[in-house]
Enzyme design. Sequence first.
Site, PDB file in Angstrom:
ATOM      1  NE  ARG A 101      -3.800   0.495   1.967  1.00 11.91           N
ATOM      2  CZ  ARG A 101      -4.972   0.346   2.587  1.00 11.91           C
ATOM      3  NH1 ARG A 101      -5.181   0.938   3.745  1.00 11.91           N
ATOM      4  NH2 ARG A 101      -5.937  -0.382   2.051  1.00 11.91           N
ATOM      5  CG  HIS A 128      -8.472  -0.063  -2.591  1.00 13.98           C
ATOM      6  ND1 HIS A 128      -7.609  -1.099  -2.294  1.00 13.98           N
ATOM      7  CD2 HIS A 128      -9.201   0.145  -1.458  1.00 13.98           C
ATOM      8  CE1 HIS A 128      -7.805  -1.490  -1.040  1.00 13.98           C
ATOM      9  NE2 HIS A 128      -8.768  -0.753  -0.516  1.00 13.98           N
ATOM     10  CD  GLN A 131     -12.996  -2.466  -0.418  1.00  9.75           C
ATOM     11  OE1 GLN A 131     -12.159  -2.318   0.445  1.00  9.75           O
ATOM     12  NE2 GLN A 131     -14.143  -3.093  -0.190  1.00  9.75           N
ATOM     13  CG  ASP A 224     -13.931   5.836  -0.870  1.00  6.62           C
ATOM     14  OD1 ASP A 224     -13.856   5.570   0.353  1.00  6.62           O
ATOM     15  OD2 ASP A 224     -12.921   5.975  -1.591  1.00  6.62           O
ATOM     16  CB  CYS A 264     -14.130   0.548   0.384  1.00  2.74           C
ATOM     17  SG  CYS A 264     -13.598   2.265   0.460  1.00  2.74           S
ATOM     18  NE  ARG A 292     -10.084  -5.581   0.781  1.00  5.04           N
ATOM     19  CZ  ARG A 292      -9.338  -4.599   1.312  1.00  5.04           C
ATOM     20  NH1 ARG A 292      -9.910  -3.664   2.044  1.00  5.04           N
ATOM     21  NH2 ARG A 292      -8.037  -4.535   1.087  1.00  5.04           N
TER      22      ARG A 292
HETATM   23  N1  NVA Z   1     -10.367   6.337  -1.168  1.00  3.97           N
HETATM   24  C1  NVA Z   1      -9.992   5.841   0.149  1.00  3.97           C
HETATM   25  C2  NVA Z   1     -10.158   4.358   0.233  1.00  3.97           C
HETATM   26  C3  NVA Z   1      -9.905   3.777   1.598  1.00  3.97           C
HETATM   27  C4  NVA Z   1      -9.965   2.274   1.643  1.00  3.97           C
HETATM   28  C5  NVA Z   1      -8.556   6.236   0.443  1.00  3.97           C
HETATM   29  O1  NVA Z   1      -7.714   6.134  -0.438  1.00  3.97           O
HETATM   30  O2  NVA Z   1      -8.284   6.648   1.574  1.00  3.97           O
END
Ligand code: NVA
Length: 308
Positions: A101, A128, A131, A224, A264, A292
């Site tokens: 990440r 992502h 997800q 989101d 998410c 997940r």
């Molecule tokens: N768009 C959010 C997703 C978190 C799982 C982020 O990048 O923080």
Amino acid sequence: MPRHFLRDDDLAPDELLAVLDLADEMKADRHRYRPLAGPQAVALIFDKPTLRTQLSFSVGISELGGQPVVVDGRLAGIGQRESIADVTRVVSRQVAAIVWRTFGQDSIEEMAALSPVPVINALTDQFHPCQILADLQTVREHKGHLAGLSFAYVGDAANNMAHSYLLGAAAAGLDVRLAGPPEYQPDPRIVADAERIAAGTGASITVTDVVEKALDGADVVVTDTWVSMGQEAEKDAREAPFLPYAVTADSLEHAASDAIVLHCLPAYRGKEISAEVLDGPRSVVWDEAENRLHAQKALLAFLLERSV
Ligand code: NVA
């Protein structure tokens, strides 16, 4: 050659369905598959905060017979204290796969170009994809199928989730609709990629700033956070433009009467989604969070098997 998963279209549409089928099998019998028996280690590197991703990959790798090794990216200082190339050379000698990440998509692409083991994108600023696997598994569980369903994402249409939904939902043959403020629209290159995928799967792609257009009769409604990780300094500026895109009981009136709602997580009740909706009967977010685990186990098993 290792198979990587850096963005959603690293799985062809038929491969995506194969991973989702395997995820269902793994959910039904969590300890049946042990491709990491040994145990072989998998590195989980985090340059940004995490709850679900660290948890689900750690549990999943253990259930696959392996050993998860969490690396704090702030301690490692990848790209600062040590180059991405040197980190990749060191880590890949000891593990069966690397899950990372981080911020820029270019960073994870640089790692993958050098890595002899699969590299999995556990969230970048652009995508992502893990997800989306869990989300598609969840939608199929609740709706019985994927192709042809209308899938509305409303909110920050320029973020990683929006981009991954474009590619992943196009591969699954959905009628994908994204609505966000005019200044927060998706990267046109990714829209074009999604349209190319859609041409082969029967999916359709709509990108708009009109929230009702996305929600109209939708089978699945998704949102989101308006402030993604790394955007904290813009928090105040990122509120007013998004207010019309909040998912509430009122906005859901436009969706199908049996629409399900995904998020998410983490969710900010009263911002992008009302508490009433998130905690209400249409919400499937806890199934989504659990999936997940199953989806990522299936992904790992798939990539390991296809890497030669
Ligand atoms: N768009 C959010 C997703 C978190 C799982 C982020 O990048 O923080």
